[in-house]
Design a protein around this motif. Sequence first.
Motif, PDB file in Angstrom:
ATOM      1  N   ALA A 175      40.082  43.441  28.932  1.00 46.05           N
ATOM      2  CA  ALA A 175      40.517  44.746  29.423  1.00 46.05           C
ATOM      3  C   ALA A 175      39.645  45.239  30.560  1.00 46.05           C
ATOM      4  O   ALA A 175      40.129  45.887  31.487  1.00 46.05           O
ATOM      5  N   GLN A 176      38.364  44.959  30.500  1.00 48.48           N
ATOM      6  CA  GLN A 176      37.465  45.299  31.588  1.00 48.48           C
ATOM      7  C   GLN A 176      36.280  44.343  31.575  1.00 48.48           C
ATOM      8  O   GLN A 176      36.007  43.671  30.576  1.00 48.48           O
ATOM      9  N   GLY A 178      26.285  58.608  25.733  1.00 51.64           N
ATOM     10  CA  GLY A 178      26.453  57.462  24.844  1.00 51.64           C
ATOM     11  C   GLY A 178      27.694  56.643  25.102  1.00 51.64           C
ATOM     12  O   GLY A 178      27.891  55.601  24.482  1.00 51.64           O
ATOM     13  N   GLY A 179      28.543  57.089  26.026  1.00 54.15           N
ATOM     14  CA  GLY A 179      29.775  56.356  26.302  1.00 54.15           C
ATOM     15  C   GLY A 179      30.853  56.689  25.297  1.00 54.15           C
ATOM     16  O   GLY A 179      30.660  57.479  24.372  1.00 54.15           O
ATOM     17  N   GLY A 180      32.002  56.077  25.460  1.00 54.12           N
ATOM     18  CA  GLY A 180      33.109  56.344  24.557  1.00 54.12           C
ATOM     19  C   GLY A 180      34.306  55.476  24.869  1.00 54.12           C
ATOM     20  O   GLY A 180      34.385  54.830  25.924  1.00 54.12           O
ATOM     21  N   LYS A 203      39.810  49.805  27.010  1.00 52.13           N
ATOM     22  CA  LYS A 203      38.689  50.023  27.918  1.00 52.13           C
ATOM     23  C   LYS A 203      37.734  51.053  27.326  1.00 52.13           C
ATOM     24  O   LYS A 203      38.051  51.736  26.358  1.00 52.13           O
ATOM     25  N   PHE A 204      36.564  51.151  27.922  1.00 48.44           N
ATOM     26  CA  PHE A 204      35.562  52.075  27.406  1.00 48.44           C
ATOM     27  C   PHE A 204      34.602  52.469  28.516  1.00 48.44           C
ATOM     28  O   PHE A 204      34.431  51.738  29.502  1.00 48.44           O
ATOM     29  N   GLN A 228      36.495  50.056  37.699  1.00 52.51           N
ATOM     30  CA  GLN A 228      37.426  50.093  36.577  1.00 52.51           C
ATOM     31  C   GLN A 228      38.084  51.470  36.454  1.00 52.51           C
ATOM     32  O   GLN A 228      38.711  51.929  37.395  1.00 52.51           O
ATOM     33  N   ASN A 229      37.944  52.168  35.342  1.00 51.62           N
ATOM     34  CA  ASN A 229      38.634  53.452  35.169  1.00 51.62           C
ATOM     35  C   ASN A 229      37.893  54.618  35.804  1.00 51.62           C
ATOM     36  O   ASN A 229      38.408  55.736  35.831  1.00 51.62           O
ATOM     37  N   MET A 230      36.699  54.399  36.293  1.00 53.36           N
ATOM     38  CA  MET A 230      35.900  55.497  36.832  1.00 53.36           C
ATOM     39  C   MET A 230      36.428  55.933  38.192  1.00 53.36           C
ATOM     40  O   MET A 230      36.716  55.098  39.047  1.00 53.36           O
TER      41      MET A 230
END
Length: 276
Positions: free
Chosen positions: A117-118, A179-181, A187-188, A209-211
């Motif tokens: 996915a990433q 902490g991320g998510g 994706k994360f 990526q999604n950023m």
Amino acid sequence: MTSPHRSGGLLARMRRRRAVPRSKARRRIASATRLLAALVLAGGLYTAFAPAISAEDAPLSPAAMEGKELFDNSCITCHGSGGEGIQGRGPSLVGVGAASVEFQVGTGRMPLGSQSAQAIEKPPVFNEEQTRQIAQYVQELGGGPDLPEGTDLRSGGDVAVGGEIFRLNCSQCHAFGGGGGALSSGKFAPRLSDTTDRVIWAAMLSGPQNMPVFGDNQLTPDEKRDVIAYIQDTLKENDPGGFNLGRLGPTTEGLAVFVVGMTALIFTALWIAGKS
């Protein structure tokens, strides 16, 4: 016998008929001449103002030459001999800039380990100097976002202002504690606890990526310093309250309080009941 008057009129009509095609031919020649002149003028202007040579033919700096050798050995299979990309394998790198390379290669996301996915962060294949060389080569291929010099990119940053910007633009994905998510489609957003100043700046410039991309029109260089100062000087501090529960936010904290707290209360109530 034909009269001289009729003969003269016939000759005049024949001359007019001959003159009409000649006039049309002249107009067509004039139109073609004007079109050719316009094309020549456009070509001349393009030659005058466009780059004289292509990026691939331009002389490379010594660092870019070293980077090209590394690129040809490790990246050409997916991204092509000139970074133009190969359909189904890898995107074009022309115009992505050195920032994208420093993020992807410097964090080990590239070369890609597997299709997922990433891209997953892993130990880098190239050291810092080699990463900079590849980044310089890609930068000279077609330009793009570049990073400032140095490793300390948060000097002079305002932690308070950076915190406001982070909570407004970054906390939705990276969580308030960095902490991320999880995101959609497998994706994360990664943790920010072990990132360097250059990696954070590169991520803001390249939008991996999604950023989303936070170029200088979205966040000024000073604001980027503020964000990095907040992340490095606040989110990486030791947790004064003890175990941070992954810094995943109030959900895990509430769940832990409920499970631990309620379990303790139930056993306490049973113990009191047994004693009485």
